[in-house]
Design an enzyme around this catalytic site. Structure first.
Site, short mmCIF file in Angstrom:
data_model
loop_
_atom_site.label_atom_id
_atom_site.label_comp_id
_atom_site.label_asym_id
_atom_site.label_seq_id
_atom_site.Cartn_x
_atom_site.Cartn_y
_atom_site.Cartn_z
CG HIS A 1 -1.99 -1.01 1.21
ND1 HIS A 1 -2.81 -1.23 0.13
CD2 HIS A 1 -2.35 -1.91 2.16
CE1 HIS A 1 -3.65 -2.22 0.42
NE2 HIS A 1 -3.38 -2.65 1.63
CG ASP B 1 -2.89 -8.50 0.85
OD1 ASP B 1 -2.12 -8.76 1.78
OD2 ASP B 1 -3.93 -7.83 0.99
CG HIS C 1 -6.59 -5.32 1.84
ND1 HIS C 1 -6.10 -6.25 2.74
CD2 HIS C 1 -7.71 -4.81 2.39
CE1 HIS C 1 -6.90 -6.29 3.79
NE2 HIS C 1 -7.88 -5.44 3.60
CG ASP D 1 -5.05 -10.09 3.58
OD1 ASP D 1 -4.71 -10.64 2.51
OD2 ASP D 1 -4.76 -8.92 3.86
#
Length: 334
Positions: free
Chosen positions: A122, A159, A161, A246
């Site tokens: 991120h 991931d 996200h 995740d």
């Protein structure tokens, strides 16, 4: 596998009840004690100039000053402590080690996996966000290019996200392909299907925002029908996997339905994609916040490279997944 690891990454203290905490690495290490063939390697921290190759110098200076002043909440999610600067440089250095090792010939049971924290995908060029300070995978990719060890690098981010930071670093460049399967609408709410890159990078960003509840069959279909063909066409020398865990069905902060066996399946599929493209593979840890499922996911990656054959089911992907993949294939002319 050979795992890059350093105790310095435990010094990044995010405080009580923060999901991204040192127990994540401890849980992975405990899980790996039950597996055969595990080896740990210490790596040097990334040099400042290597971080500045993908991050603005003013941001790097600001972060160092913030940590020197004792740290605190950079934003509501992203917390720094006195140990964060060294941990962040170490996490980036571990990712560099993984890329360099792979390009130096470490493969098969010696395939490298960087177990660093804080995570990185991120972190945008001029800011920290989403628990991330330096973009570890991006630093590793840029280092491989700058050192002349690779001409083209592909990054596959599984991931849950979207790795907005990695995408931003390379969005207008043709020497790095960024691909991601992520949950649609989840933080940071980026990674739309239509985001395919611009200028020299047009066609080198590949996003599949799957609907909540997507599971093993959806991920398998997405890799086989879109991610794999895009990587194969790109023809990279190095394939970096931004490996977050995740999307697991029992992770506390997502709604996806990937099983532990699903991570073995994805590992096996991506290994085949890399083999077909003539690329070497390196893994870099991203998210994963259920300690047991995180440890199990990393162990599944390891066991796949250690010779275990993944168990696959006969489930079919959701019709919405098939539709998204068809649309993406059309956008990218796959």
């Amino acid at each position: 596998m050979r795992f890059g690891y350093s105790e310095r990454c435990l010094a990044h203290d995010t405080g009580e009840r923060h999901p991204e905490n040192p127990d994540r690495l401890r849980a992975i290490r405990r899980g790996l004690t039950k597996r055969h063939g595990v080896e740990y390697v210490e790596a040097d921290p990334a040099a400042r100039e290597e971080v500045v190759a993908v991050h603005d110098a003013a941001y790097v200076d600001e972060l160092e000053a913030f940590v020197d002043d004792g740290g605190g909440s950079w934003d509501p999610d992203t917390v720094a402590s006195e140990g964060t600067w060294d941990a962040a440089l170490t996490a980036a250095g571990l990712a560099q080690w993984a890329a360099r090792s792979a390009l130096d010939g470490a493969d098969g049971r010696n395939t490298p996996f960087a177990l660093g924290r804080p995570p990185g995908h991120h972190a945008v060029p001029d800011d920290a966000m989403g628990f991330c300070f330096f973009n570890n995978a991006a630093v590793a990719a840029q280092t491989a290019l700058d050192e002349g060890a690779a001409d083209r690098v592909a990054i596959f981010d599984w991931d849950v996200h979207h790795g907005n930071g990695t995408q931003d670093v390379f969005y207008d460049r043709g020497d790095v392909l960024y691909s991601s399967i992520h949950e649609d609408g989840l933080y940071p709410d980026t990674g739309d299907l239509e985001e395919i890159g611009r200028d020299d990078g047009e066609g080198t960003t590949v996003n599949l925002p799957l609907g909540a509840g997507a599971g093993d069959a959806d991920y398998r279909y997405a890799i086989d029908e879109a991610i794999g063909p895009a990587i194969d066409r790109f023809d990279p020398d190095l394939l970096i996997v931004s490996a977050g865990f995740d999307a697991h069905r029992h992770d506390p902060i997502s709604r996806m339905r990937v099983s532990s066996e699903g991570y073995a399946m994805m590992t096996d599929r991506i290994r085949s994609v890399a083999d077909d493209a003539g690329a070497v593979e390196a893994y870099v840890l991203e998210g994963g916040y259920g300690l047991d499922t995180l440890a199990e996911g990393v162990s599944m990656v390891h066991e796949t490279y250690d010779g275990r054959t993944p168990v696959t089911d006969d489930e079919e992907p959701d019709a919405k997944t098939e539709s998204l993949v068809a649309e993406l294939r059309e956008l990218l002319d796959l």
